[in-house]
Scaffold this active site. Sequence first.
Site, PDB file in Angstrom:
ATOM      1  N   LYS B  95       0.882  -1.170   0.000  1.00  0.00           N
ATOM      2  CA  LYS B  95       0.000   0.000   0.000  1.00  0.00           C
ATOM      3  C   LYS B  95       0.915   1.214   0.000  1.00  0.00           C
ATOM      4  CE  LYS B  95      -3.337   2.743   2.388  1.00  0.00           C
ATOM      5  NZ  LYS B  95      -3.562   3.357   3.688  1.00  0.00           N
ATOM      6  N   GLY B 156      -7.947  10.529   9.880  1.00  0.00           N
ATOM      7  CA  GLY B 156      -8.195  10.722  11.299  1.00  0.00           C
ATOM      8  C   GLY B 156      -9.268  11.745  11.633  1.00  0.00           C
ATOM      9  N   ALA B 182      -9.362   6.379   4.394  1.00  0.00           N
ATOM     10  CA  ALA B 182      -9.221   7.632   5.139  1.00  0.00           C
ATOM     11  C   ALA B 182     -10.533   8.386   5.340  1.00  0.00           C
ATOM     12  CB  ALA B 182      -8.209   8.565   4.484  1.00  0.00           C
ATOM     13  N   GLY B 183     -10.762   8.737   6.558  1.00  0.00           N
ATOM     14  CA  GLY B 183     -11.909   9.577   6.895  1.00  0.00           C
ATOM     15  C   GLY B 183     -13.175   8.820   7.258  1.00  0.00           C
ATOM     16  N   ASN B 204      -9.285   1.581   9.923  1.00  0.00           N
ATOM     17  CA  ASN B 204      -8.413   1.208  11.027  1.00  0.00           C
ATOM     18  C   ASN B 204      -8.838   1.892  12.312  1.00  0.00           C
ATOM     19  OD1 ASN B 204      -6.389   0.457  12.760  1.00  0.00           O
ATOM     20  ND2 ASN B 204      -4.718   1.182  11.507  1.00  0.00           N
ATOM     21  N   THR B 205      -8.612   3.200  12.394  1.00  0.00           N
ATOM     22  CA  THR B 205      -8.820   3.905  13.650  1.00  0.00           C
ATOM     23  C   THR B 205     -10.215   3.706  14.245  1.00  0.00           C
ATOM     24  OG1 THR B 205      -7.311   5.577  12.803  1.00  0.00           O
ATOM     25  CG2 THR B 205      -8.551   6.148  14.775  1.00  0.00           C
TER      26      THR B 205
END
Lengths: 72, 255, 369
Positions: B95, B156, B182-183, B204-205
């Site tokens: 990635k 994030g 992302a996001g 992920n987060t």
Amino acid sequence: MMNMKIICNGAKIAVEDELSLAMFLRGKGLDPDTVAVACDGAILARETYADLRLREGMVLEVVRFVGGGASC
Amino acid sequence: MLTIAGRTFTSRLIVGTGKFASSAVMQAAIEASGTGMVTVALRRVDLNDPGDDLMAVLDRRQYVFLPNTSGARNAAEAVRLAHLARASGAGDWVKLEVTPDPRTLLPDPVETLKATEALVKDGFIVLPYMNADPILAQHLQAAGAAAIMPLGSLIGTNQGLLTRFQLEIIIEQARVPVVVDAGLGAPSHAAQAMEMGADAVLVNTAIAVAGDPVRMARAFAAAVQAGRDAFESGLGVTAPVAAASSPQSGLGFLR
Amino acid sequence: MFADLQARLAAVSAPEVERALAAHRVGIDGLIALLSPAADAMLAAMAERSAAITRQRFGSTMQLFAPIYLSNLCQNRCLYCGFSADNRIERRVLTIEQAEDEAAILHDRGFSHILLVAGEAPNRLGVDYLEALALRLRDKFAAVSMEVQPLSTGEYARLFKAGITGVAVYQETYDRGIYASLHPPGPKRDFDFRLATPARAAEAGMREVGIGALLGLADWRAEGVALALHLAGLRQHFWQTAFTVSFPRLRPAVGGFTALAPVSERDLAQLLFAMRLFDHDIGLLLSTREEARFRDGMLGLGPTRYSAGSCTAPGGYGNPALPGEQFAVGDHRSMDEVSAMIRQQGFDPVRKDWDPSFQLAVAQSRQVV
């Protein structure tokens, strides 16, 4: 005899003469199959770990996977 | 089924392995997510405290490891990280992340394209993280990217699909799978991306830092499946204006 | 494949059409709904939506162009065409100078977009001829397109460098069986070679590539779906090319061929609206094959480019009495009359929207020449 010094991941480390890279990694609690090693800047092939003898002043970078990854 | 570079995945959710409280929680959450691919990062080993070995915790037969090049600020660094990742025994997948601005962590389009070209030439299966720019998407595909990973919003921020209109164009024009990255802060964001026709999402987060990561992983899995089902079964649409039910004017000239 | 498409078209229900009409983006399934018999009842709503998209994307404009017929010589024997080698018509290939004279007439009439048209006779009108002519015309016109025999990628690249910016090549019909029955043995009989021609033109760097189907040969609804699939495939690979679509309806021509599957004005309107809803950016051509009344009515509803003042016989602008036309035109008004009609309806007739000097390849080669 621990009279030879190498630099690994930024730290000076004393090692035995004629120590192989594979033995060095095992000694540090690492599985040679799950790390990558750059020696004096060159990325090494895994097959060479067993035969590569550490030499005075060698600079090693040892990396492996950690949790991480996604951008979110 | 999701197919990337000839490999098929039953789940359209890709999970990142960062920021989990413990290896055990990560392992359980990944299992619960049903994913077949996990992203991992490459770091220097702390020789005084090696800690858990990720490759011992996660079964490589069960999950494709997708190492990222996080930390790379230009193409050269990203290429080196990718080669190190391959030397670590993770296979050819990478990635690609090139993020020179530490404040926004926005991907550098110029360096990302350069690195994609170089890594494809070196035999890597390259999945570049990119801003949601449809023209860049074309260039990356032409360079041989196996999938493209446009962002929904800044990393994030949990703001969801702020790039919706560009994502729609990218998805419409894509010749390789589109993975929205992302996001995505909530399962509803993931569902929206899938409803739009994205091939997969990467999270992920939102999972790792949830109060109950295992349950949140399950929630994302369900949302991704729901969004995909909706997309495949043909969504009802919201009309842009109240539609006149039977306009009759204007066609009197036809014979 | 055609039979499958027809079955799907027949099975469409009214709610499916309504859904496609309201959709932000219409995919192939939506297009099938819009081309179905069920959509006929919602034609006015389709017109409204098509007009809104067209106005938003292209503004209140109508591009104008005229064809220059260079030759009516043709080695093919297409059963529907006035230029067929089997027809006894007066054959003529314009010399480069004669072609230039025709172009000068159109230039004086205010045209800056022209389309070079010729039957397929590569021995008499090949790439050398087209290159020489393009080099002479490119400074006088904003855009020079061509509709001639299919060429190779290398040949298209050569002509692009000489100043040709657009290529039109119509499949005639996407139904392989009907295609075979209408094209006796000869170069045009190769369905797949022709099908791949637009891709070769795009690959060679042509700014614009036109595709189309000749309406009246096969079921127009299935034809529309097949053409949309062709278009979507081209868009995937050649994202830098502008594409146009044309739906010429069969016109009376020497040879007396009658349409196998007649298409009404209402059908043609449905096809154009559906194509606009499917692809918001596609250029839609409507030629002088259609009558003035129809073209006036369609203004603003979807088409983006009209031909005007057309003559389909080689040399016909300089000498209107010349016989040997490809088909009889339906709108006989001049460029000025068509422009006046367009203005009267509140639209802007556009005669030029590109200048070849913007084009690097041309700019560079001009320094050499």
